[in-house]
Motif scaffolding. Structure first.
Motif, mmCIF file in Angstrom:
data_model
loop_
_atom_site.group_PDB
_atom_site.id
_atom_site.type_symbol
_atom_site.label_atom_id
_atom_site.label_comp_id
_atom_site.label_asym_id
_atom_site.label_seq_id
_atom_site.Cartn_x
_atom_site.Cartn_y
_atom_site.Cartn_z
ATOM 1 N N ARG A 1 0.831 -1.210 0.000
ATOM 2 C CA ARG A 1 0.000 0.000 0.000
ATOM 3 C C ARG A 1 0.868 1.265 0.000
ATOM 4 O O ARG A 1 0.581 2.228 -0.709
ATOM 5 C CB ARG A 1 -0.921 0.005 1.218
ATOM 6 C CG ARG A 1 -2.072 -0.942 1.100
ATOM 7 C CD ARG A 1 -3.066 -0.742 2.250
ATOM 8 N NE ARG A 1 -4.078 -1.760 2.175
ATOM 9 C CZ ARG A 1 -4.142 -2.824 2.982
ATOM 10 N NH1 ARG A 1 -3.269 -2.971 3.954
ATOM 11 N NH2 ARG A 1 -5.096 -3.704 2.834
ATOM 12 N N LEU A 2 1.907 1.255 0.820
ATOM 13 C CA LEU A 2 2.793 2.410 0.906
ATOM 14 C C LEU A 2 3.514 2.634 -0.421
ATOM 15 O O LEU A 2 3.610 3.766 -0.901
ATOM 16 C CB LEU A 2 3.794 2.228 2.051
ATOM 17 C CG LEU A 2 4.694 3.410 2.366
ATOM 18 C CD1 LEU A 2 3.876 4.646 2.741
ATOM 19 C CD2 LEU A 2 5.638 3.047 3.501
ATOM 20 N N ILE B 1 3.258 6.010 -2.596
ATOM 21 C CA ILE B 1 4.444 6.795 -2.942
ATOM 22 C C ILE B 1 4.557 6.942 -4.458
ATOM 23 O O ILE B 1 4.921 7.995 -4.971
ATOM 24 C CB ILE B 1 5.720 6.158 -2.359
ATOM 25 C CG1 ILE B 1 5.716 6.290 -0.834
ATOM 26 C CG2 ILE B 1 6.977 6.786 -2.951
ATOM 27 C CD1 ILE B 1 6.798 5.482 -0.149
ATOM 28 N N ALA B 2 4.206 5.878 -5.172
ATOM 29 C CA ALA B 2 4.290 5.911 -6.634
ATOM 30 C C ALA B 2 3.189 6.771 -7.247
ATOM 31 O O ALA B 2 3.196 7.031 -8.442
ATOM 32 C CB ALA B 2 4.220 4.489 -7.192
ATOM 33 N N GLY C 1 1.234 -1.991 -10.530
ATOM 34 C CA GLY C 1 0.926 -0.801 -9.749
ATOM 35 C C GLY C 1 1.898 -0.625 -8.600
ATOM 36 O O GLY C 1 1.920 0.401 -7.953
ATOM 37 N N ILE C 2 2.673 -1.640 -8.323
ATOM 38 C CA ILE C 2 3.713 -1.548 -7.301
ATOM 39 C C ILE C 2 5.041 -1.521 -8.040
ATOM 40 O O ILE C 2 5.419 -2.495 -8.676
ATOM 41 C CB ILE C 2 3.679 -2.752 -6.333
ATOM 42 C CG1 ILE C 2 2.325 -2.832 -5.647
ATOM 43 C CG2 ILE C 2 4.806 -2.635 -5.313
ATOM 44 C CD1 ILE C 2 2.130 -4.095 -4.843
ATOM 45 N N PRO C 3 5.735 -0.380 -7.989
ATOM 46 C CA PRO C 3 7.006 -0.303 -8.698
ATOM 47 C C PRO C 3 8.002 -1.335 -8.163
ATOM 48 O O PRO C 3 8.041 -1.595 -6.962
ATOM 49 C CB PRO C 3 7.497 1.113 -8.407
ATOM 50 C CG PRO C 3 6.305 1.856 -7.921
ATOM 51 C CD PRO C 3 5.394 0.847 -7.302
ATOM 52 N N ALA C 4 8.776 -1.918 -9.054
ATOM 53 C CA ALA C 4 9.771 -2.909 -8.638
ATOM 54 C C ALA C 4 10.864 -2.263 -7.794
ATOM 55 O O ALA C 4 11.409 -2.891 -6.896
ATOM 56 C CB ALA C 4 10.384 -3.592 -9.855
ATOM 57 N N ASP D 1 11.880 3.403 -2.989
ATOM 58 C CA ASP D 1 12.436 3.495 -1.648
ATOM 59 C C ASP D 1 11.321 3.747 -0.643
ATOM 60 O O ASP D 1 10.811 4.857 -0.533
ATOM 61 C CB ASP D 1 13.478 4.609 -1.580
ATOM 62 C CG ASP D 1 14.156 4.688 -0.217
ATOM 63 O OD1 ASP D 1 13.959 3.762 0.605
ATOM 64 O OD2 ASP D 1 14.864 5.666 0.033
ATOM 65 N N THR D 2 10.946 2.697 0.086
ATOM 66 C CA THR D 2 9.914 2.824 1.116
ATOM 67 C C THR D 2 10.517 2.854 2.514
ATOM 68 O O THR D 2 9.781 2.964 3.492
ATOM 69 C CB THR D 2 8.912 1.651 1.047
ATOM 70 O OG1 THR D 2 9.625 0.427 1.214
ATOM 71 C CG2 THR D 2 8.143 1.650 -0.250
#
Length: 178
Positions: free
Chosen positions: A119-120, A124-125, A138-141, A144-145
């Motif tokens: 989710r984070l 962020i993306a 939808g989740i970048p590979a 930096d989280t």
């Protein structure tokens, strides 16, 4: 036949070891599983994959694991429905992640953190729930989280601690006869 998802030493040939199949190591190369000297298309062993996924996904995400698995894997929720897994299987990296997650000492907490991380990363993306091209999760590979995750965990810990303190000072009075 029984597939048991469990952490395995990974082969150097690019395959993905996901566990054992009838006691023998099961390594996927794409959608083909190699077990001993036999090869199986994922579709051929999809019912065994579903049974193994059910067990490990419940350990990591709880009984309502389908949406959670879709979120962390980036797959379409329809793809991770039980009937679809039972017909087509799932990609080997997802099987490996479930095996490793379920083996973790705090599997459910790990599942919660996996969901929070997904989710984070999406937030962020800048993913606003928009449609993605086929193959994009939808989740970048690479994102930096670390900083936002640490801040989020600290805030969550603060709120949980505060709520625990509040429970002790805001107890409802006992009713007669209790």
């Amino acid at each position: 036949m029984r597939l048991v998802l469990q952490p395995m030493t990974q082969p150097e040939d690019g395959g993905v070891a996901v566990g054992t199949f009838d006691g023998l190591p099961c390594v996927f190369h794409g959608r083909v599983a190699t077990v001993g000297d036999r090869q199986y298309e994922a579709k051929e062993i999809a019912t065994e994959i579903l049974a193994a996924v059910e067990e490990k996904a419940r350990a990591v995400f709880g009984p309502e694991w389908v949406q959670s698995l879709a979120l962390v894997s980036g797959l379409n929720p329809r793809t991770v429905q039980r009937d679809r897994i039972g017909r087509f299987g799932l990609p080997a990296p997802i099987l490996r992640a479930l095996a490793e997650g379920a083996a973790y000492p705090y599997a459910r907490a790990l599942g919660d953190v996996m969901q929070a991380t997904a989710r984070l990363a999406k937030a962020i993306a800048g993913d606003g729930g928009r449609e993605r091209p086929r193959g994009e999760s939808g989740i970048p590979a690479v994102i930096d989280t670390d900083g936002p995750m640490l801040t989020t965990v600290k805030e969550a810990k603060r709120l949980v601690t505060w709520l625990a303190e509040q429970r002790s000072t805001h107890r409802a009075p006992a009713l007669d006869g209790e």
